[in-house]
Enzyme design. Structure first.
Site, PDB file in Angstrom:
ATOM      1  N   SER A  64       0.785  -1.236   0.000  1.00 45.12           N
ATOM      2  CA  SER A  64       0.000   0.000   0.000  1.00 45.12           C
ATOM      3  C   SER A  64       0.815   1.284   0.000  1.00 45.12           C
ATOM      4  O   SER A  64       0.217   2.361  -0.096  1.00 45.12           O
ATOM      5  CB  SER A  64      -0.962   0.008   1.199  1.00 45.12           C
ATOM      6  OG  SER A  64      -2.083  -0.806   0.929  1.00 45.12           O
TER       7      SER A  64
ATOM      8  N   LYS B  57       0.128   3.788  -2.719  1.00 38.92           N
ATOM      9  CA  LYS B  57      -0.838   4.893  -2.675  1.00 38.92           C
ATOM     10  C   LYS B  57      -0.149   6.251  -2.595  1.00 38.92           C
ATOM     11  O   LYS B  57      -0.789   7.278  -2.875  1.00 38.92           O
ATOM     12  CB  LYS B  57      -1.808   4.676  -1.520  1.00 38.92           C
ATOM     13  CG  LYS B  57      -2.666   3.408  -1.694  1.00 38.92           C
ATOM     14  CD  LYS B  57      -3.629   3.201  -0.545  1.00 38.92           C
ATOM     15  CE  LYS B  57      -4.527   1.981  -0.772  1.00 38.92           C
ATOM     16  NZ  LYS B  57      -3.892   0.720  -0.441  1.00 38.92           N
TER      17      LYS B  57
ATOM     18  N   SER C 232      -6.182   3.469   4.117  1.00 43.64           N
ATOM     19  CA  SER C 232      -5.562   2.660   3.070  1.00 43.64           C
ATOM     20  C   SER C 232      -6.625   1.857   2.316  1.00 43.64           C
ATOM     21  O   SER C 232      -6.432   0.684   1.991  1.00 43.64           O
ATOM     22  CB  SER C 232      -4.504   1.715   3.653  1.00 43.64           C
ATOM     23  OG  SER C 232      -3.633   1.238   2.657  1.00 43.64           O
TER      24      SER C 232
ATOM     25  N   LYS D 261       3.256   6.806   4.917  1.00 43.37           N
ATOM     26  CA  LYS D 261       2.336   5.722   4.520  1.00 43.37           C
ATOM     27  C   LYS D 261       2.936   4.362   4.808  1.00 43.37           C
ATOM     28  O   LYS D 261       4.143   4.150   4.650  1.00 43.37           O
ATOM     29  CB  LYS D 261       2.016   5.821   3.023  1.00 43.37           C
ATOM     30  CG  LYS D 261       0.951   4.847   2.540  1.00 43.37           C
ATOM     31  CD  LYS D 261      -0.417   5.230   3.053  1.00 43.37           C
ATOM     32  CE  LYS D 261      -1.468   4.171   2.715  1.00 43.37           C
ATOM     33  NZ  LYS D 261      -1.392   2.988   3.602  1.00 43.37           N
TER      34      LYS D 261
END
Length: 484
Positions: free
Chosen positions: A54, A57, A114, A216
């Site tokens: 993720s 992203k 997320s 993140k």
């Protein structure tokens, strides 16, 4: 502070060795870089290909913000959730197809929750298709200096062709800070609130490590637990990229130690830049699934401070610690103690600071979002009531059916009792045949009762002549005696 860090470093350095395998030694990628100068403070396997999960992203967010900067879209533009987006697996918001939300809210959601469904919707709406958005991702990556990355989807769910490197993710982090300073707050939101639902940021450093301000996290079995993290101290900002860790907690602790080390070091004029790091000799990412997702244990999750890997087969901790290799030659022998999970079991970050949720909504504004949410909640309430009523009706029907079946069974048993043959003394049953053998007991009784009067009748005539003979005169007596 420096002495404590170095002490942990020296204690763990001896435990680090390469993991032998069919693909050779595997080293978990790490890089620590000074944001302003781009100088590398620490690195290992920084250009090796790795599955991003993720942290993808961040690339999705850069492309979206870049389109906003070009005037092709605004952060208030509405995105629509398609059936394909709604079908994406968790982590997700669970929006129904047709739901609309602003790009601004979508970016907040994918940075904190997320949410894979929302990230997919960003890709579809901004790129025209997922393939079109992937083209934008790859074009942008090359333009900002990312060399090892290959993008195929906007959310980072498993895709064997999609990979990046620690160096590339540090490059992306610096580009986000440099090109979109107004979006700084997007990466350090502690929590979002959708209606009554509050979800905390998966980044376990926010609110726990002093100065942590982004960015993140990511997790898939093949890539392990990854993070691109940033922290600021005394006006100096550092980015740390840590990949391939066994749990969220190990990832967070190792990143905190890397920050401690980075802030204790100065990037001298001899330190290499991100651009100067040598290319990797690996042609594809290693698959970490056998080390991360043991089928005998619960599936790991990327939510806050996960459990430290413990137990399992003998030597499991040592085997995983060996994945982390050694630092790049020519750098300080960092070898953090947290690179060995056995040395982390008694450690933890401080408790998280109180959350400060940021509201997000569907629709174009909060009022519209509140109305839509109220309608959804009312519909959900009615659906629940309908299901409960249907279940109650089904139970009542089943009870009545059981009661009816029981009554029918009892009626059949009574009917069978009436028509079944029985033994009778005296009168013959209606089902008996016209001829029936006489009852032997009754016959014997009748013979005995008939015999008694016959015996009496035979005894009485014989007794009477004898009595009369005794009453006759004496002359007749003599004659009777002579006859004798």
């Amino acid at each position: 502070m420096l002495n404590r860090v170095v002490g942990r470093v020296i204690g763990a350095f001896a435990a680090l060795t390469a993991l032998a395998g069919s693909a050779g030694a595997v080293t978990a990628p790490i890089v620590v870089v000074e944001v302003d100068s781009g100088k590398v403070i620490y690195s290992q396997a920084a250009t090796d290909p790795w599955y991003p999960a993720s942290i993808t992203k961040l690339m999705t967010t850069y492309v979206a913000l870049d389109l906003v900067r070009q005037g092709k879209i605004s952060r208030d533009s509405l995105l629509t959730i398609s059936p394909a987006a709604a079908a994406e697996p968790p982590s997700k918001m669970g929006f129904k197809p047709g739901t609309q939300l602003t790009l601004d809210n979508a970016l907040k959601i994918i940075m904190v929750k997320s949410a894979n469904d929302v990230a997919w919707a960003v890709g579809e709406n901004l790129g025209g298709s997922i393939e079109g958005f992937a083209d934008l991702m790859n074009e942008t990556a090359r333009r900002i200096g990312m060399r090892e990355s290959r993008w195929y989807n906007p959310n980072g769910l498993p895709e064997p062709r999609q990979w990046t490197s620690a160096r590339d993710m540090a490059t992306l982090a610096r580009a986000l800070m440099r090109d979109f300073p107004e979006a700084h707050d997007l990466f350090n939101i502690s929590a979002i609130q959708y209606g009554k639902y509050v979800v905390a940021n998966h980044n376990g450093l926010l609110g726990r490590y002093a100065g942590a301000d982004g960015m993140k996290t990511g997790f898939i079995c093949s890539g392990g637990f990854n993070v691109v993290a940033s922290a600021t101290r005394n006006g100096r900002r550092i980015v740390a990229v840590v990949m391939g860790q066994a749990s969220a907690r190990e990832r967070d602790l190792k990143t905190a130690d890397l920050f401690d080390y980075g802030f204790s070091q100065s990037a001298g004029w001899t330190a290499p830049t991100l651009e100067a790091l040598p290319s990797s000799s690996l042609s594809e990412p290693p698959d970490m699934r056998p080390f991360i997702c043991d089928r005998k244990k619960p599936m790991p999750v990327d939510e806050g401070q996960g459990a430290i890997t413990a137990g399992g087969p003998a030597g499991a901790d040592n085997a995983f610690s060996q994945l982390l290799g050694s630092p790049t030659s020519g750098q300080a022998p960092l070898a953090l103690a947290t690179l060995n999970s056995a040395n982390m079991r008694g450690r933890s970050l401080p408790p998280r600071a109180p959350l400060q949720p940021i509201a997000v909504w569907t629709g174009s504004n909060p009022a519209e979002g509140a109305a839509m949410l109220a309608a959804e909640e009312e519909a959900a309430k009615n659906t629940k009531a309908t299901k409960l009523a249907a279940a109650k009706e089904k139970r009542e029907a089943a009870r009545q059916a059981a009661k009816q079946a029981k009554a029918e069974k009892a009626a059949k048993q009574r009917a069978a009792a009436v028509t079944a043959p029985h033994s009778h003394k005296g009168a013959l049953p209606a089902s008996a045949s016209a001829y029936t053998a006489p009852d032997t007991k009754e016959k014997k009784g009748s013979a005995k009762s008939a015999a008694k009067p016959a015996l009496k009748a035979a005894a009485k005539p014989a007794a009477k002549p004898a009595a009369k003979a005794a009453a006759k005169p004496t002359g007749k007596k003599k004659s009777a005696a002579a006859d004798e």
